[in-house]
Write a protein that holds these residues in place. Structure first.
Motif, short mmCIF file in Angstrom:
data_model
loop_
_atom_site.label_atom_id
_atom_site.label_comp_id
_atom_site.label_asym_id
_atom_site.label_seq_id
_atom_site.Cartn_x
_atom_site.Cartn_y
_atom_site.Cartn_z
N TRP A 212 -0.02 -8.07 -34.84
CA TRP A 212 1.36 -8.48 -35.03
C TRP A 212 1.59 -8.99 -36.44
O TRP A 212 2.67 -8.78 -37.01
CB TRP A 212 1.74 -9.55 -34.00
CG TRP A 212 1.44 -9.13 -32.60
CD1 TRP A 212 0.63 -9.76 -31.70
CD2 TRP A 212 1.94 -7.96 -31.91
NE1 TRP A 212 0.59 -9.08 -30.51
CE2 TRP A 212 1.38 -7.96 -30.61
CE3 TRP A 212 2.79 -6.93 -32.28
CZ2 TRP A 212 1.66 -6.97 -29.68
CZ3 TRP A 212 3.06 -5.93 -31.35
CH2 TRP A 212 2.51 -5.97 -30.07
N ASP A 216 4.39 -7.43 -38.84
CA ASP A 216 5.46 -8.27 -39.36
C ASP A 216 5.71 -8.03 -40.85
O ASP A 216 6.77 -8.42 -41.37
CB ASP A 216 5.12 -9.75 -39.13
CG ASP A 216 5.36 -10.19 -37.70
OD1 ASP A 216 6.02 -9.44 -36.95
OD2 ASP A 216 4.87 -11.27 -37.32
N GLY A 221 8.85 -4.11 -38.34
CA GLY A 221 8.35 -5.32 -37.70
C GLY A 221 7.69 -5.01 -36.38
O GLY A 221 7.41 -3.85 -36.06
#
Length: 301
Positions: A212, A216, A221
């Motif tokens: 993640w 990001d 994202g």
């Protein structure tokens, strides 16, 4: 200390673009973002200092028993080895599961690359109710080389931490600290479902999952609605063939992250629930709800 620091905006003004051709709008937006990134870094530094300043946590008085890599029965303090701190992760790979949770697999795989360096400073162990041999066999399949696996003896450890719920099993990231010949809790991930902001999940801050953190940094994202912890599909077999809203989410994940190609559709991802008063699942070796449906790991990390 903060009063002595140069203003983030003043520091960001020193930015030198790496490539020519920036528009005025991009240059201003990027400089503003850089100032915010500096402030975020400073906030993370303060947060780390606040965590490190925690007073002594509760003593772990129960004699939890484990089997180590050599098959010997040991206590919690034995997992420290010669270190004063133990970083532990309980992953969703109970004996009733055909395959471990994909997100647990992703988390452990990402940390495995740094595990040798981590273990120079602290003890680092992965815990599960499955036998060590079974965990190690999966580690060999994944190519993990630096991770130590531990089996919890019985279900007391998982039950006492609310990791066994009527709907299945949940993970836990816990840091313990040696206190003489005793063990204290130092820190435990405690962001529950009720702590999620609107439209987001209750992931830890900072988010330790490299998957993640990298996503990001990208224009897209992380996929909307994706949680960075446990996966409901690992606990709940869907009762019908109708697609769920999360099917589209997982299709996005497969496009952006090939590692998730091993997941079936209909994955719903959620956080650990509040403590439940309902009875726990059966003891180790018995089937948990949803365990009849295998949960394939991400196969292409």
């Amino acid at each position: 200390m903060d009063e002595q620091l140069t203003a983030a905006a003043d520091m960001a003004a020193h930015r030198q673009p790496a490539f020519p051709g920036e528009s005025a709008d991009y240059a201003k937006a990027r400089q503003d973002l850089l100032a915010a990134e500096i402030e975020f870094r400073r906030h993370m530094t303060r947060l780390t200092a606040q965590r490190q300043a925690l007073p002594p946590g509760p003593l772990i008085t129960k004699d939890y028993r484990f089997k180590d890599e050599q098959g010997f029965e040991v206590g919690l303090i034995d997992l420290f080895g010669d270190k004063d701190v133990l970083v532990s992760y309980y992953w969703m790979y109970g004996p009733e599961r055909e395959r471990p949770c994909p997100m647990c697999t992703n988390w452990i795989g990402a940390v495995d690359g740094n595990a040798a360096d981590i273990k120079q400073r602290v003890a680092y162990k992965i815990l599960s109710r499955s036998p060590v041999e079974r965990q190690f066999a999966f580690a060999q399949e994944r190519g993990w080389r630096n991770t130590d696996f531990i089996q919890t003896i019985g279900d007391d450890y998982a039950r006492d931490l609310d990791l066994l719920q009527p709907d299945g099993e949940y993970p836990a990231l816990i840091v313990y600290r040696r206190d003489g010949d005793q063990v204290r809790l130092f820190w435990m991930s405690e962001m529950g479902r009720e702590m999620a902001d609107p439209g987001q999940d209750p992931r830890d801050a900072p988010d330790i999952a490299a998957l993640w953190s990298i996503l990001d940094l990208t224009p897209q994202g992380r996929p909307t609605g994706i949680r960075s912890c446990a996966i409901d599909h690992c606990r709940h077999p869907r009762g019908s063939g109708d697609p769920s809203p999360d099917d589209a989410i997982m299709r996005q994940v497969r496009r952006w992250v090939p590692a998730f190609a091993g997941m079936t559709t209909g994955n719903q991802i959620s956080a650990r629930p509040r403590r439940s008063s309902a009875p726990y699942p059966a003891a180790s070796g018995a089937a948990l709800p949803g365990s009849d449906r295998p949960c394939g790991p991400p196969d292409n990390i």
